[in-house]
Scaffold this motif. Structure first.
Motif, PDB file in Angstrom:
ATOM      1  N   ALA A  88     -23.196 -68.116 -20.499  1.00  0.00           N
ATOM      2  CA  ALA A  88     -24.404 -68.128 -21.325  1.00  0.00           C
ATOM      3  C   ALA A  88     -25.642 -68.001 -20.445  1.00  0.00           C
ATOM      4  O   ALA A  88     -26.548 -67.200 -20.718  1.00  0.00           O
ATOM      5  CB  ALA A  88     -24.468 -69.405 -22.159  1.00  0.00           C
ATOM      6  N   GLY A  89     -25.671 -68.777 -19.359  1.00  0.00           N
ATOM      7  CA  GLY A  89     -26.804 -68.727 -18.445  1.00  0.00           C
ATOM      8  C   GLY A  89     -26.966 -67.369 -17.797  1.00  0.00           C
ATOM      9  O   GLY A  89     -28.082 -66.909 -17.532  1.00  0.00           O
ATOM     10  N   LEU A  90     -25.846 -66.712 -17.548  1.00  0.00           N
ATOM     11  CA  LEU A  90     -25.861 -65.391 -16.919  1.00  0.00           C
ATOM     12  C   LEU A  90     -26.234 -64.301 -17.916  1.00  0.00           C
ATOM     13  O   LEU A  90     -27.141 -63.489 -17.694  1.00  0.00           O
ATOM     14  CB  LEU A  90     -24.479 -65.102 -16.333  1.00  0.00           C
ATOM     15  N   TYR A  91     -25.557 -64.333 -19.037  1.00  0.00           N
ATOM     16  CA  TYR A  91     -25.642 -63.219 -19.986  1.00  0.00           C
ATOM     17  C   TYR A  91     -26.948 -63.224 -20.790  1.00  0.00           C
ATOM     18  O   TYR A  91     -27.404 -62.169 -21.230  1.00  0.00           O
ATOM     19  CB  TYR A  91     -24.432 -63.261 -20.924  1.00  0.00           C
ATOM     20  N   LEU A  92     -27.545 -64.392 -20.934  1.00  0.00           N
ATOM     21  CA  LEU A  92     -28.816 -64.457 -21.667  1.00  0.00           C
ATOM     22  C   LEU A  92     -29.913 -63.676 -20.950  1.00  0.00           C
ATOM     23  O   LEU A  92     -30.807 -63.109 -21.578  1.00  0.00           O
ATOM     24  CB  LEU A  92     -29.252 -65.918 -21.842  1.00  0.00           C
ATOM     25  N   THR A  93     -29.837 -63.671 -19.644  1.00  0.00           N
ATOM     26  CA  THR A  93     -30.893 -63.016 -18.861  1.00  0.00           C
ATOM     27  C   THR A  93     -30.455 -61.713 -18.201  1.00  0.00           C
ATOM     28  O   THR A  93     -31.291 -60.956 -17.724  1.00  0.00           O
ATOM     29  CB  THR A  93     -31.406 -63.972 -17.763  1.00  0.00           C
ATOM     30  N   HIS A  94     -29.149 -61.468 -18.165  1.00  0.00           N
ATOM     31  CA  HIS A  94     -28.649 -60.266 -17.482  1.00  0.00           C
ATOM     32  C   HIS A  94     -27.554 -59.598 -18.322  1.00  0.00           C
ATOM     33  O   HIS A  94     -26.390 -59.575 -17.938  1.00  0.00           O
ATOM     34  CB  HIS A  94     -28.092 -60.616 -16.103  1.00  0.00           C
ATOM     35  N   LYS A  95     -27.946 -59.045 -19.443  1.00  0.00           N
ATOM     36  CA  LYS A  95     -26.954 -58.410 -20.321  1.00  0.00           C
ATOM     37  C   LYS A  95     -26.400 -57.115 -19.756  1.00  0.00           C
ATOM     38  O   LYS A  95     -25.452 -56.540 -20.293  1.00  0.00           O
ATOM     39  CB  LYS A  95     -27.575 -58.145 -21.701  1.00  0.00           C
ATOM     40  N   ASP A  96     -26.987 -56.645 -18.644  1.00  0.00           N
ATOM     41  CA  ASP A  96     -26.561 -55.374 -18.071  1.00  0.00           C
ATOM     42  C   ASP A  96     -25.517 -55.516 -16.961  1.00  0.00           C
ATOM     43  O   ASP A  96     -25.221 -54.547 -16.266  1.00  0.00           O
ATOM     44  CB  ASP A  96     -27.774 -54.614 -17.520  1.00  0.00           C
ATOM     45  N   VAL A  97     -24.955 -56.725 -16.775  1.00  0.00           N
ATOM     46  CA  VAL A  97     -23.941 -56.861 -15.723  1.00  0.00           C
ATOM     47  C   VAL A  97     -22.699 -56.037 -16.079  1.00  0.00           C
ATOM     48  O   VAL A  97     -22.319 -55.933 -17.241  1.00  0.00           O
ATOM     49  CB  VAL A  97     -23.531 -58.333 -15.473  1.00  0.00           C
ATOM     50  N   ASP A  98     -22.092 -55.455 -15.054  1.00  0.00           N
ATOM     51  CA  ASP A  98     -20.882 -54.647 -15.247  1.00  0.00           C
ATOM     52  C   ASP A  98     -19.620 -55.499 -15.184  1.00  0.00           C
ATOM     53  O   ASP A  98     -18.580 -55.130 -15.735  1.00  0.00           O
ATOM     54  CB  ASP A  98     -20.808 -53.554 -14.173  1.00  0.00           C
ATOM     55  N   ALA A  99     -19.709 -56.622 -14.482  1.00  0.00           N
ATOM     56  CA  ALA A  99     -18.547 -57.504 -14.332  1.00  0.00           C
ATOM     57  C   ALA A  99     -19.027 -58.897 -13.957  1.00  0.00           C
ATOM     58  O   ALA A  99     -20.182 -59.089 -13.552  1.00  0.00           O
ATOM     59  CB  ALA A  99     -17.603 -56.965 -13.262  1.00  0.00           C
ATOM     60  N   VAL A 100     -18.105 -59.863 -14.105  1.00  0.00           N
ATOM     61  CA  VAL A 100     -18.402 -61.257 -13.775  1.00  0.00           C
ATOM     62  C   VAL A 100     -17.383 -61.753 -12.755  1.00  0.00           C
ATOM     63  O   VAL A 100     -16.164 -61.609 -12.956  1.00  0.00           O
ATOM     64  CB  VAL A 100     -18.339 -62.146 -15.040  1.00  0.00           C
ATOM     65  N   LEU A 101     -17.883 -62.323 -11.672  1.00  0.00           N
ATOM     66  CA  LEU A 101     -17.044 -62.902 -10.630  1.00  0.00           C
ATOM     67  C   LEU A 101     -17.075 -64.419 -10.789  1.00  0.00           C
ATOM     68  O   LEU A 101     -18.156 -65.010 -10.894  1.00  0.00           O
ATOM     69  CB  LEU A 101     -17.587 -62.503  -9.256  1.00  0.00           C
ATOM     70  N   VAL A 102     -15.895 -65.051 -10.830  1.00  0.00           N
ATOM     71  CA  VAL A 102     -15.811 -66.510 -11.005  1.00  0.00           C
ATOM     72  C   VAL A 102     -15.297 -67.147  -9.715  1.00  0.00           C
ATOM     73  O   VAL A 102     -14.244 -66.747  -9.185  1.00  0.00           O
ATOM     74  CB  VAL A 102     -14.880 -66.884 -12.177  1.00  0.00           C
ATOM     75  N   LEU A 103     -16.048 -68.133  -9.220  1.00  0.00           N
ATOM     76  CA  LEU A 103     -15.687 -68.832  -7.988  1.00  0.00           C
ATOM     77  C   LEU A 103     -15.652 -70.340  -8.224  1.00  0.00           C
ATOM     78  O   LEU A 103     -16.370 -70.859  -9.075  1.00  0.00           O
ATOM     79  CB  LEU A 103     -16.722 -68.543  -6.888  1.00  0.00           C
ATOM     80  N   HIS A 104     -14.818 -71.028  -7.427  1.00  0.00           N
ATOM     81  CA  HIS A 104     -14.814 -72.488  -7.390  1.00  0.00           C
ATOM     82  C   HIS A 104     -15.438 -72.937  -6.074  1.00  0.00           C
ATOM     83  O   HIS A 104     -15.521 -72.149  -5.130  1.00  0.00           O
ATOM     84  CB  HIS A 104     -13.380 -73.031  -7.477  1.00  0.00           C
ATOM     85  N   THR A 105     -15.819 -74.196  -5.993  1.00  0.00           N
ATOM     86  CA  THR A 105     -16.419 -74.683  -4.744  1.00  0.00           C
ATOM     87  C   THR A 105     -15.376 -75.180  -3.748  1.00  0.00           C
ATOM     88  O   THR A 105     -15.677 -75.330  -2.570  1.00  0.00           O
ATOM     89  CB  THR A 105     -17.393 -75.848  -5.016  1.00  0.00           C
ATOM     90  N   ASP A 106     -14.158 -75.469  -4.200  1.00  0.00           N
ATOM     91  CA  ASP A 106     -13.217 -76.192  -3.337  1.00  0.00           C
ATOM     92  C   ASP A 106     -12.222 -75.308  -2.589  1.00  0.00           C
ATOM     93  O   ASP A 106     -11.204 -75.789  -2.107  1.00  0.00           O
ATOM     94  CB  ASP A 106     -12.468 -77.256  -4.145  1.00  0.00           C
ATOM     95  N   GLN A 107     -12.513 -74.001  -2.467  1.00  0.00           N
ATOM     96  CA  GLN A 107     -11.676 -73.098  -1.670  1.00  0.00           C
ATOM     97  C   GLN A 107     -12.480 -72.682  -0.440  1.00  0.00           C
ATOM     98  O   GLN A 107     -13.193 -71.689  -0.457  1.00  0.00           O
ATOM     99  CB  GLN A 107     -11.267 -71.870  -2.485  1.00  0.00           C
ATOM    100  N   PRO A 108     -12.381 -73.430   0.658  1.00  0.00           N
ATOM    101  CA  PRO A 108     -13.268 -73.221   1.807  1.00  0.00           C
ATOM    102  C   PRO A 108     -13.088 -71.888   2.524  1.00  0.00           C
ATOM    103  O   PRO A 108     -13.977 -71.457   3.260  1.00  0.00           O
ATOM    104  CB  PRO A 108     -12.934 -74.393   2.738  1.00  0.00           C
ATOM    105  N   LEU A 109     -11.952 -71.222   2.328  1.00  0.00           N
ATOM    106  CA  LEU A 109     -11.684 -70.008   3.102  1.00  0.00           C
ATOM    107  C   LEU A 109     -12.018 -68.715   2.354  1.00  0.00           C
ATOM    108  O   LEU A 109     -11.668 -67.617   2.795  1.00  0.00           O
ATOM    109  CB  LEU A 109     -10.221 -70.001   3.573  1.00  0.00           C
ATOM    110  N   VAL A 110     -12.687 -68.829   1.226  1.00  0.00           N
ATOM    111  CA  VAL A 110     -13.185 -67.629   0.541  1.00  0.00           C
ATOM    112  C   VAL A 110     -14.273 -67.013   1.412  1.00  0.00           C
ATOM    113  O   VAL A 110     -15.189 -67.706   1.863  1.00  0.00           O
ATOM    114  CB  VAL A 110     -13.754 -67.981  -0.850  1.00  0.00           C
TER     115      VAL A 110
END
Length: 200
Positions: A88-110
Motif C-alpha cells: 500500500a505504501g509503495l503502490y499509493l505513490t508509485h503506481k508505475d512500478v514494473d515489479a516488486v522485490l521483497v526482502l527480510h532483515t534477517d538474511q545477512p548474506l543477501v
C-alpha cells in the motif's frame, strides 16, 4: 525498468528474547541498515520499510536514507499484514512500478550482486516471479511482476510470499542462494553464524 522494494521489518523478534534482530550487527552494521543500503545500491526504484513492534529502536538505523517508512499496527497478525502495508505504501505513490522485490532483515548474506542477478534473470526468462532457493524452499529474496500485486494484497494471516510462489510454480524462476538458509531468527542462529564467520 522501475522496481519497488519492500523490506519487512515489523516482527517482534520473539525468539531473540526481546532483542530486536533488526539491530544485530554484522560487519559493523545493523542488519536493518545493511539490507536497506543493499536495496538502495540497486538504484532501481523506491524502497519502503515496514516497521512494527520495535519501531522506536529501529527507526534511528534508517536515519538519512532516502526511503519511505510505514507502520503496520497489525504486525502481530502475521506476515501478510506487513506485506500488504508495504505494498500500500509503495503502490499509493508509485503506481508505475514494473515489479516488486521483497526482502527480510534477517538474511545477512543477501548482496547487491544477488539482487542484480535476480533482475537479470527476470528480464531474460520472461516469468512473473523470481525466487531464491535454499534448503528445500523457494522464498525471499523474491521478485514479483506488477501482475501479482493484486494477489499479494489479498493475502491473510501467516500466508506470505512463499504461498504465492508455491501457487504459481509454473511462472517462477529459481535462483540458487544457499546462503539464504542463514536466517538469524534466534540467539542460537546468531551463535552458530558467529562461529562460522570466525573461520571465513
Amino acid at each position: 525498468m522501475k522496481i519497488g522494494t519492500i523490506i519487512l521489518a515489523a516482527g517482534d523478534s520473539s525468539r531473540m528474547g526481546g532483542e530486536p534482530k533488526q539491530l544485530l550487527i554484522y560487519k559493523g552494521q545493523s542488519l536493518m541498515r545493511r539490507v536497506t543500503e543493499t536495496a538502495l545500491a540497486l538504484q532501481r526504484g523506491p524502497i519502503v520499510v515496514v516497521l512494527g513492534a520495535n519501531r522506536e529502536q529501529v527507526v534511528p538505523e534508517l536515519a538519512g536514507l532516502p526511503i519511505t517508512m510505514v507502520d503496520n499496527s497489525r504486525w502481530s497478525s502475521g506476515q501478510a499484514s506487513s506485506l500488504k502495508t508495504g505494498l500500500a505504501g509503495l503502490y499509493l505513490t508509485h503506481k508505475d512500478v514494473d515489479a516488486v522485490l521483497v526482502l527480510h532483515t534477517d538474511q545477512p548474506l543477501v548482496s547487491v550482486g544477488l539482487l542484480v542477478h535476480m533482475l537479470d534473470v527476470w528480464k531474460e526468462e520472461d516469468k512473473g516471479i523470481v525466487a531464491c532457493r535454499y534448503d528445500t524452499q523457494l522464498s525471499v529474496p523474491a521478485l514479483f511482476s506488477r501482475d501479482y500485486i493484486a494477489q499479494l494484497l489479498q493475502l491473510e494471516g501467516d500466508k506470505g510470499v512463499k504461498w504465492v510462489i508455491g501457487k504459481h510454480r509454473n511462472d517462477c524462476v529459481e535462483v540458487p542462494f544457499e546462503a539464504g538458509a542463514i536466517d538469524l531468527d534466534s540467539k542460537r542462529d546468531v551463535e552458530l553464524f558467529a562461529q562460522a564467520q570466525a573461520f571465513v
